[in-house]
Design a protein around this motif. Structure first.
Motif, PDB file in Angstrom:
ATOM      1  N   CYS A 180       0.181  -0.147   5.205  1.00  0.00           N
ATOM      2  CA  CYS A 180      -1.152   0.217   4.518  1.00  0.00           C
ATOM      3  C   CYS A 180      -1.046   1.494   3.601  1.00  0.00           C
ATOM      4  O   CYS A 180      -1.530   1.531   2.592  1.00  0.00           O
ATOM      5  CB  CYS A 180      -2.368   0.329   5.714  1.00  0.00           C
ATOM      6  N   SER A 181      -0.425   2.017   4.174  1.00  0.00           N
ATOM      7  CA  SER A 181       0.125   3.401   3.210  1.00  0.00           C
ATOM      8  C   SER A 181       0.621   2.887   1.768  1.00  0.00           C
ATOM      9  O   SER A 181       0.529   3.325   0.732  1.00  0.00           O
ATOM     10  CB  SER A 181       1.118   4.295   4.038  1.00  0.00           C
ATOM     11  N   TYR A 182       1.765   1.964   1.858  1.00  0.00           N
ATOM     12  CA  TYR A 182       2.046   1.290   1.086  1.00  0.00           C
ATOM     13  C   TYR A 182       1.214   0.542  -0.113  1.00  0.00           C
ATOM     14  O   TYR A 182       1.126   0.677  -1.219  1.00  0.00           O
ATOM     15  CB  TYR A 182       3.284   0.226   1.068  1.00  0.00           C
TER      16      TYR A 182
ATOM     17  N   LYS B 165       8.519   4.508  -2.441  1.00  0.00           N
ATOM     18  CA  LYS B 165       9.296   5.690  -1.731  1.00  0.00           C
ATOM     19  C   LYS B 165       8.523   5.892  -0.242  1.00  0.00           C
ATOM     20  O   LYS B 165       9.488   6.022   0.681  1.00  0.00           O
ATOM     21  CB  LYS B 165       9.018   7.016  -2.283  1.00  0.00           C
ATOM     22  N   ALA B 166       7.536   5.769  -0.326  1.00  0.00           N
ATOM     23  CA  ALA B 166       6.721   5.992   1.104  1.00  0.00           C
ATOM     24  C   ALA B 166       7.425   4.969   2.076  1.00  0.00           C
ATOM     25  O   ALA B 166       7.597   5.376   3.120  1.00  0.00           O
ATOM     26  CB  ALA B 166       5.148   5.883   0.859  1.00  0.00           C
ATOM     27  N   PHE B 167       7.291   3.721   1.394  1.00  0.00           N
ATOM     28  CA  PHE B 167       7.663   2.418   2.540  1.00  0.00           C
ATOM     29  C   PHE B 167       9.266   2.708   2.685  1.00  0.00           C
ATOM     30  O   PHE B 167       9.634   2.646   3.788  1.00  0.00           O
ATOM     31  CB  PHE B 167       7.481   1.276   1.518  1.00  0.00           C
TER      32      PHE B 167
ATOM     33  N   LEU C 263       5.242  12.375   1.252  1.00  0.00           N
ATOM     34  CA  LEU C 263       3.895  12.419   1.255  1.00  0.00           C
ATOM     35  C   LEU C 263       3.428  13.271   0.105  1.00  0.00           C
ATOM     36  O   LEU C 263       2.183  13.039  -0.381  1.00  0.00           O
ATOM     37  CB  LEU C 263       3.763  13.371   2.691  1.00  0.00           C
ATOM     38  N   PRO C 264       4.030  14.407  -0.537  1.00  0.00           N
ATOM     39  CA  PRO C 264       3.523  14.678  -1.928  1.00  0.00           C
ATOM     40  C   PRO C 264       3.052  13.748  -2.787  1.00  0.00           C
ATOM     41  O   PRO C 264       2.358  13.853  -3.447  1.00  0.00           O
ATOM     42  CB  PRO C 264       4.658  15.590  -2.250  1.00  0.00           C
ATOM     43  N   ASP C 265       4.003  12.554  -2.912  1.00  0.00           N
ATOM     44  CA  ASP C 265       4.098  11.606  -3.934  1.00  0.00           C
ATOM     45  C   ASP C 265       2.902  10.437  -3.601  1.00  0.00           C
ATOM     46  O   ASP C 265       2.482  10.031  -4.491  1.00  0.00           O
ATOM     47  CB  ASP C 265       5.126  10.877  -4.103  1.00  0.00           C
TER      48      ASP C 265
END
Length: 699
Positions: free
Chosen positions: A168-170, A188-190, A259-261
């Protein structure tokens, strides 16, 4: 006990509304989307409150035992036996089971409560955005995943929710998929989280091999039975692997870069990720595994050291950021470091208390930032703001309360939880932990400084807005400001649940969690939380005054530096400190280092915001870069590729694939002498054999 017996309905409600959005959302009006998605979260919050209320009666009648509800087995069975550490095979089973105890109850209440406010806020913030139904579908899927994570009664269920929040974050970070920076940030998060997830998976496999089960209550019972020695190598291995997963999900060094992105997603998504859901998953998992961690003092020290270093590292970067959401992003990374510092020194209740208070004031800060961006027509750079306090008074007042809370100003929620962490760290009576206290204290000063810097540059000083932006400024609608006011109320009063005895309280929050974090008799000295009455009150009051001084000191420094920022705003940096400022502004060049190691990309020009690849910055590229893709790789990537090629050629193809073929060829050699592969010859032999058989029969 109806609501308690049916706690499995709580995650079912958001997944049901998410399914409606994915299948029929395109045909629904925004009012219908709100009714389904916001309505189910409101209902989930109400159900959660009633379930927790009923659990209090259940716990009183059952000696504070956790409540468990197993629906069915969704993977494995009693017939699937796997080897274990004891030498006796155990059945592999992953149950669809749900657990409610004080720890999951706290998470359940603030996840559904804060999530509900963010949903209501989103109806105003996203009112004019495309993909409205898709956004709320993703948001409710996010809620389902987090609720599954915290209510699951075993590591397998926790992992389902763990991977769900990653997915879900992706989806939500990349919601504006037409923007290259958003899709890159989602990737990047994924990718970064997959690194942590691999560590978590190995920890899970080792847990099953050692204990023969995934169920939390069974594992905790064995861990507290005294059968396992403190410092057992397998406990150290398990806890370090679990913490590796937590570093990815909760953005600790060195896996914090995603996280910052994550700011590329809509602001309500940032609030949900940073305050109530994904980033707190790692803290929850470590707190849930407390019985294992106290058996591994070296792992506890690693958790504390990584947490402290992450806290000061991220805070130092936040000192100079100009994007209002990015300041808050690095603040989240820093505050998560505080939480892990508490867990690492054995102050589990203090760490959870900070998670609880942080959920309110960090959600308020992000939603307040969203209100500022909404008022400014999309502007996020604080250098182009100023003098907004009177133009958007509700947003200003609520954000100011949240800033006081996170800065540790006395009387607000953040003061009580942060001061408790610093006090517990000092109370370890160990020189190494005293050094961590110093790091935590310096971080507190930095936190106060960068947060009041945000307040002064955004709401005070002189206006630096363009004429168009100044004409556009307006207060947000009630659907956005009412959640801000509710969160402001919680940011003030939530801390009084943990009022310590030194201030006339009883620390009801810690007492509520005592059944989960009960001190085992075999805990190590480093892991046992110190009892407050064993320390002289003057020491605690002295440390408390230092903590208060940190909050007010950072405020004073920020007011001196930014209180009168004019139209021609320039950072008040001395020439001697310019190199340090540049390093902090470029985030210690960690992004460039990752890019160089993994993509071979080199810095050829001035750094600018907008991430490409694993780093947090992009730059002018050489001929190897075409449209954001890289032809070539860093030395780590090349080394990995070389090993992968060797492994594929000699192990996969050479041993596993060609090996059996060569063995079969050798064993079948005598038989193969009679095999020619020609059908005509086979027919001739058959005819000759038939004739010979007939002749033999006649004879």
């Amino acid at each position: 006990m109806f609501f308690l017996n049916h706690i499995w309905v709580i995650p079912l409600m958001p997944i049901a509304s998410a399914a409606v959005m994915f299948f029929f959302g395109r045909r629904l009006s925004k009012q219908a989307v709100n009714a389904f998605c916001v309505g189910t979260i409101v209902l989930a919050f109400a159900w959660s409150c009633l379930a927790v209320y009923q659990y209090s009666s259940y716990a009183a009648a059952h000696d504070n035992a956790p409540f468990e509800k197993v629906l069915f087995t969704w993977a494995g069975s009693d017939g699937v036996m796997l080897p274990t550490h004891s030498g006796h095979p155990a059945p592999f089973k992953a149950e669809a089971g749900f657990l409610l105890d004080p720890l999951s109850a706290i998470w359940l209440l603030f996840v559904t409560g804060v999530g509900m406010l963010i949903h209501i806020y989103s109806t105003g913030y996203m009112a004019h955005e495309g993909g409205y139904y898709r956004f709320f579908g993703y948001l409710n899927l996010f809620m389902f995943s987090m609720l599954t994570l915290i209510l699951g009664n075993n590591y397998a269920m926790l992992f389902v929710g763990w991977e769900g929040v990653g997915l879900c974050s992706y989806l939500l970070i990349g919601f504006y998929f037409q923007r290259h920076s958003a899709s890159t940030a989602a990737n990047k998060a994924f990718i970064v989280n997959r690194i942590g997830d691999a560590s978590f998976l190995m920890g899970m496999f080792t847990i099953f091999w050692y204990f023969g089960t995934y169920r939390f209550t069974d594992i905790t019972s064995v861990a507290r039975s005294g059968q396992i020695a403190i410092g057992d190598p397998w406990m150290i291995a398990i806890t370090l692997l679990l913490f590796g997963g937590a570093c990815g999900k909760s953005a600790q060094l060195p896996l914090y870069v995603w996280l910052p992105d994550a700011m590329e997603g809509p602001t309500p998504v940032s609030a949900l990720i940073h305050a109530a859901t994904m980033v707190t998953a790692g803290v929850y998992m470590v707190a849930r595994s407390n019985a294992l961690f106290v058996l591994a003092p070296p792992s506890m020290k690693v958790v504390a050291i990584v947490g402290a270093l992450t806290a000061i590292f991220a805070a130092s970067i936040g000192l100079v950021q100009n994007d209002i959401k990015r300041v808050l992003a690095y603040s989240t990374v820093s505050q998560l470091g505080y939480m892990f510092l508490a867990l690492g020194v054995g102050a589990f209740a203090a760490g959870v208390f900070h998670v609880f208070t942080h959920a309110f004031f960090k959600a308020l800060l992000f939603l307040g930032a969203g209100s500022v961006i909404h008022a400014m027509g999309g502007e996020q750079d604080m250098r182009n703001m100023g003098a907004l306090a009177k133009k958007i008074p509700t947003t200003f007042k609520t954000m100011f309360i949240a800033t006081l809370a996170i800065a540790g100003i006395p009387g607000l929620a953040g003061f009580f939880s942060k001061d408790e962490i610093l006090w517990q760290t000092w109370s370890r009576n160990d020189g190494a932990f005293r050094a961590l206290w110093v790091i935590g204290f310096i971080t507190a000063v930095m936190t106060s400084f960068y947060m009041f810097r945000l307040i002064y540059l955004t709401f005070f000083s002189q206006s630096r807005m363009s004429h168009e932006a100044e004409h556009h400024v307006h207060e947000s609608p009630k659907s956005m400001t009412v959640p801000l006011m509710v969160l402001a109320f919680c940011s003030v009063f939530a801390g009084y649940l943990g009022l310590p005895p030194s201030l006339g309280g009883t620390n009801r929050f810690e007492k509520f969690l005592h059944p989960v974090f009960a001190a085992e008799a075999h805990q190590s000295a480093e892991a046992v939380p110190a009892k407050e009455e064993e320390h002289a009150p003057p020491i605690e009051y002295g440390l408390m005054l230092l903590s208060i001084g940190a909050g007010f000191g950072g405020w004073w420094l920020a007011s001196r530096a930014y209180g009168k920022a004019g139209k021609g705003y320039v950072e008040p940096i001395d020439a001697a400190a310019q190199a340090v400022y540049t390093t902090l502004l470029n985030k210690y060049y960690v992004g460039e280092g990752y890019d160089y190691l993994f993509t071979g990309r080199k810095k050829l020009g001035p750094i600018r915001l907008g991430a490409i690849g694993l780093g947090e910055a992009s730059w002018k590229f050489d001929a190897n870069v075409i449209d954001g893709t890289v032809n070539g790789a860093g030395w780590i990537t090349r080394l990995s590729a070389a090993f992968s090629n060797w492994w594929d050629k000699w192990v996969i193809d050479g041993v596993l694939v060609n090996g059996p073929a060569i063995l079969a060829k050798m064993v079948s050699y005598p038989v193969r002498l009679f095999e020619w592969g020609l059908v005509q010859w086979y027919a001739l032999v058959m005819v000759v054999g038939l004739v010979g058989f007939v002749w033999y029969a006649i004879r």
